[in-house]
Design an enzyme around this catalytic site. Structure first.
Site, PDB file in Angstrom:
ATOM      1  CE  LYS A   1       1.508 -26.401   7.359  1.00 40.15           C
ATOM      2  NZ  LYS A   1       1.793 -25.828   8.468  1.00 40.15           N
TER       3      LYS A   1
ATOM      4  NE  ARG B   1       5.042 -22.154  14.586  1.00 39.42           N
ATOM      5  CZ  ARG B   1       4.351 -23.002  14.053  1.00 39.42           C
ATOM      6  NH1 ARG B   1       5.057 -24.287  14.040  1.00 39.42           N
ATOM      7  NH2 ARG B   1       3.216 -23.004  13.688  1.00 39.42           N
TER       8      ARG B   1
ATOM      9  CE1 TYR C   1      30.616 -42.051  -5.118  1.00 41.07           C
ATOM     10  CE2 TYR C   1      28.010 -41.700  -4.491  1.00 41.07           C
ATOM     11  CZ  TYR C   1      29.031 -41.658  -5.343  1.00 41.07           C
ATOM     12  OH  TYR C   1      29.131 -41.017  -6.477  1.00 41.07           O
TER      13      TYR C   1
ATOM     14  CG  MET D   1      22.258 -36.538  -6.336  1.00 41.31           C
ATOM     15  SD  MET D   1      23.253 -35.275  -7.096  1.00 41.31           S
ATOM     16  CE  MET D   1      24.236 -34.580  -5.832  1.00 41.31           C
TER      17      MET D   1
END
Length: 374
Positions: free
Chosen positions: A47, A142, A268, A316
């Site tokens: 998965k 769950r 930053y 980023m």
């Protein structure tokens, strides 16, 4: 007369693209380690695109090493494995986009059903036969059918014969990561109760499966008729009891290097200020690629056989690394993580630096990172 101009050839980048390389031999070795811990069949769970490593690559390596089943969470994922030529039984559970019953039947994909409502809907939508594993709640709350719903679940299963065929019963261990058999004794008992109730309802014989990687490695009582190995395939043992091999290596290029004088504020908000003259290397991956933004002190990458610390905030698209006396030219390869040891960080170290689990590190690598297989 019109003059035709030949198209200009594309200029290839001179840099090594950020790349996650999956290591099929490591997947195979991890499966062999699990095989030594249990005599029952193994389902290789691929998965989340094989825990970020490529579902087809991981599945192919696992089956070649002896995995008898494959596990996914959507029928479409199972169809992709069939299209890749994988012929072993496949089970799909969760199915967040719903169940394509006809595709499941056509491609021989078993479906796990965790409620009477879901079974009722599946039975009504298929001409069958669809092979079904009844998912019982064994203590996690769950998903899975709760105890008081079992009679209705079994009644529907009997009524749906011809359209559905019950071939399995499954559950989950709520505290498997603890590596303590006593912690999951109640779940084992509930699974036995579920198996016996299914047989009394006239729905057997069934394949019973409960344990994932940690249970398979630490508690034989959880093994029943099969174990499901997902994280373990890529080198993650949540119980931290058994050394496994990391199944990928993440590399990225240095895209900029410079000498920074003492007192240089980095990134930053200038959260890091250099104490002395040093060299800084900018590596071309950031939080959009899966580098956790919040990292503890000590996080680093390997460059040239040495581990160097990440300094300043993760951006980023890039991170900044303090390389001290060494100036690395543009294009130098940095290793974010891998199974190599030594200066190369492991996935487990990244998880500790980020205050998370290894699963989130490997499944969080972004689409911009190129995938390959060794």
């Amino acid at each position: 007369m019109t003059t035709m101009t030949a198209p200009r050839p594309a200029i290839a980048s001179r840099l090594h693209a950020p790349t996650l390389t999956t290591l099929p031999d490591a997947v195979a070795e991890n499966l062999r380690i699990v095989r030594a811990a249990t005599p029952v069949p193994i389902m290789a769970v691929v998965k989340a695109d094989g825990y970020g490593h490529g579902a087809v690559v991981v599945a192919t390596a696992a089956v070649a090493a002896g995995a008898e089943w494959l596990g996914v969470t959507q029928v479409a994922e199972g169809v992709a494995l069939r299209d890749a030529g994988l012929a072993v039984p496949i089970l799909s559970w969760l199915n967040p986009a719903g169940i394509d019953a006809e595709a499941a039947a056509e491609h021989r994909i078993d479906i796990a059903v965790g409620s009477a409502e879901e079974l009722r809907q599946l039975s009504a939508e298929t001409s069958g036969p669809v092979r079904v594993h009844l998912h019982l709640d064994t203590g996690m709350a769950r998903g899975g059918s709760p105890l008081d719903e079992w009679p209705e679940l079994f009644r529907l299963a009997r009524a749906g014969r011809g359209r559905i065929e019950v071939v399995g019963v499954m559950g989950h261990l709520p505290r498997a990561d603890e590596g303590d058999p006593g912690a999951n004794a109640a779940a084992v008992l509930r699974m036995r109760q579920g198996r016996d109730a299914v047989l009394r309802a006239g729905l057997g014989p069934v394949l019973v499966h409960l344990a994932a990687t940690s249970g398979a490695l630490t508690d034989p009582a959880t093994h029943f008729g099969m174990v499901r190995i997902g994280a373990g395939l890529v080198g993650i043992d949540p119980s931290e009891t058994t050394p496994l091999i990391g199944a990928s290596r993440w590399t990225a290029p240095v895209v900029h290097g410079a000498l920074a004088p003492a007192g240089t504020a980095v990134g930053y908000a200038g959260t890091h200020v250099s104490r002395a003259e040093t060299h800084l290397a900018v590596v071309g991956v950031g939080y959009a690629d899966g580098i956790p933004r919040e990292l503890a002190p000590g996080a680093g990458v390997e460059i040239g056989g040495v581990r160097y610390p990440i300094v300043g905030r993760v951006s980023m698209d890039q991170i900044v690394v303090d390389t001290g006396a060494a100036l690395f030219p543009r294009g130098t390869i940095a290793t974010v993580f891998g199974p190599d040891g030594g200066a190369v960080p492991s996935v487990q170290e990244w998880a500790r630096w980020a205050g998370t689990i290894p699963h989130t590190i490997v499944t969080g690598i972004g689409a911009r990172v190129r995938r390959s297989a060794a």
